[in-house]
Design an enzyme around this catalytic site. Structure first.
Site, PDB file in Angstrom:
ATOM      1  N   PRO A  88       0.825  -1.212   0.000  1.00 30.17           N
ATOM      2  CA  PRO A  88       0.000   0.000   0.000  1.00 30.17           C
ATOM      3  C   PRO A  88       0.862   1.266   0.000  1.00 30.17           C
ATOM      4  O   PRO A  88       0.365   2.355  -0.287  1.00 30.17           O
ATOM      5  CB  PRO A  88      -0.832  -0.121   1.282  1.00 30.17           C
ATOM      6  CG  PRO A  88      -0.163  -1.161   2.105  1.00 30.17           C
ATOM      7  CD  PRO A  88       0.604  -2.045   1.175  1.00 30.17           C
ATOM      8  N   ARG A 158      -4.155  -9.562 -20.139  1.00 33.41           N
ATOM      9  CA  ARG A 158      -5.178  -9.319 -21.165  1.00 33.41           C
ATOM     10  C   ARG A 158      -4.669  -8.396 -22.280  1.00 33.41           C
ATOM     11  O   ARG A 158      -5.266  -8.335 -23.340  1.00 33.41           O
ATOM     12  CB  ARG A 158      -6.484  -8.797 -20.545  1.00 33.41           C
ATOM     13  CG  ARG A 158      -6.405  -7.410 -19.966  1.00 33.41           C
ATOM     14  CD  ARG A 158      -7.697  -7.020 -19.273  1.00 33.41           C
ATOM     15  NE  ARG A 158      -8.772  -6.670 -20.194  1.00 33.41           N
ATOM     16  CZ  ARG A 158      -8.859  -5.514 -20.849  1.00 33.41           C
ATOM     17  NH1 ARG A 158      -7.926  -4.595 -20.706  1.00 33.41           N
ATOM     18  NH2 ARG A 158      -9.871  -5.275 -21.654  1.00 33.41           N
ATOM     19  N   ASP A 173     -10.639   0.277 -24.187  1.00 33.25           N
ATOM     20  CA  ASP A 173     -10.835   0.235 -22.747  1.00 33.25           C
ATOM     21  C   ASP A 173     -11.055   1.592 -22.137  1.00 33.25           C
ATOM     22  O   ASP A 173     -10.538   2.580 -22.628  1.00 33.25           O
ATOM     23  CB  ASP A 173      -9.536  -0.255 -22.065  1.00 33.25           C
ATOM     24  CG  ASP A 173      -9.421  -1.736 -22.105  1.00 33.25           C
ATOM     25  OD1 ASP A 173     -10.437  -2.388 -22.305  1.00 33.25           O
ATOM     26  OD2 ASP A 173      -8.278  -2.227 -21.938  1.00 33.25           O
TER      27      ASP A 173
HETATM   28  N1  ADE Z   1      -0.779  -5.042   0.074  1.00 31.89           N
HETATM   29  C1  ADE Z   1      -1.634  -4.594   1.025  1.00 31.89           C
HETATM   30  N2  ADE Z   1      -2.393  -3.610   0.560  1.00 31.89           N
HETATM   31  C2  ADE Z   1      -2.027  -3.402  -0.743  1.00 31.89           C
HETATM   32  C3  ADE Z   1      -2.440  -2.503  -1.767  1.00 31.89           C
HETATM   33  N3  ADE Z   1      -3.390  -1.589  -1.570  1.00 31.89           N
HETATM   34  N4  ADE Z   1      -1.822  -2.588  -2.945  1.00 31.89           N
HETATM   35  C4  ADE Z   1      -0.845  -3.479  -3.146  1.00 31.89           C
HETATM   36  N5  ADE Z   1      -0.418  -4.347  -2.236  1.00 31.89           N
HETATM   37  C5  ADE Z   1      -0.995  -4.308  -1.038  1.00 31.89           C
END
Ligand code: ADE
Length: 243
Positions: A88, A158, A173
């Protein structure tokens, strides 16, 4: 393209062998290998994590295990891999990222759990001139990287030539022209009293294209004004501006 995934839950990646991705693998367009991180543990408990230096909640994944796992998996093929670390705290993964990676010969995904992987694993790989991308699939926190890998692999695969039945679907897309795609309709002409817009049944291709473009602009302005604001000046024509 060769794709390797290292995880403590190999079963989590089973959906990669279903549907469109499964067909891409059977057709030989993608070579997928999923590896169990615990293969590279050395203690009886097969521990992959430890308490964080500096204190705080949660556990951090150990560098020794990840370092050996990366060395071993990288050595399985002579082609250089882009190492992807889902977190994240990463840069946003977008359609442009998927496009860029779809040109790579090899991707290696590392699934972290807990509070993440000891940062020295990434620092060491970069020091050895390996390409490492720390990426996030959105502003929310998942339990681990596995689901993020499912998302990213699907978005990339894809786009590979031969994977989609009709390559125009990828070209049209959402995001490929910087806008969200507008609404779509199929038969019947009237369903529960709701009719398909007349223009789509007019057979006038120029009018249909204009209508679709207007709906895309409308939807993007409503739902994602940030995307509209980010469009380069020359992405809009006079009719777009009039709209
Ligand atoms: N691991 C935990 N949360 C994540 C996210 N939002 N994006 C990528 N990997 C993650």
């Amino acid at each position: 393209m060769r794709i390797d995934v290292i995880t403590i839950f190999p079963g989590y990646l089973a959906p990669l062998r279903e549907a469109l991705l499964g067909r891409a693998i059977s057709a030989g367009l993608v070579d997928l290998a999923v590896h169990d991180l615990r293969t590279w543990t050395r203690d009886v408990h097969q521990a992959v994590d430890d308490a964080p230096y500096g204190g705080g909640p949660g556990m951090v994944m150990r560098p020794q295990v990840w370092g050996e796992a990366l060395d071993a998996v990288l050595a399985l093929d002579e082609r250089p891999a882009r190492i992807v670390v889902p977190t994240p705290a990463g840069r946003p993964f977008t359609q442009a990222t998927a496009q860029a990676w779809s040109g790579d010969e090899r991707l290696l995904f590392t699934c972290g759990r807990y509070e993440g992987i000891d940062q020295r694993v990434v620092d060491d790989a970069r020091r050895r001139d390996l390409t490492v991308d720390e990426v996030s699939i959105g502003d929310y926190v998942l339990v681990g990287g596995e689901v993020a890998v499912l998302v990213m692999v699907e978005a990339v695969v894809r786009l590979l030539p031969g994977v989609l039945g009709n390559p125009a679907s990828a070209e049209q897309d959402s995001f490929s022209d910087g806008l969200l795609e507008g609404p779509a309709f199929t038969r019947p002409e009237v369903w529960r009293g709701l009719a398909v817009p007349d223009v789509l049944r007019s057979g006038n291709h120029a009018k249909i294209a204009r209508w679709r473009r207007d709906r895309a602009l409308e939807r993007t302005a409503e739902r994602r004004p940030d995307l509209l604001a980010a469009l380069p000046e020359d992405a809009l024509d006079d009719a777009d501006r009039a709209f």
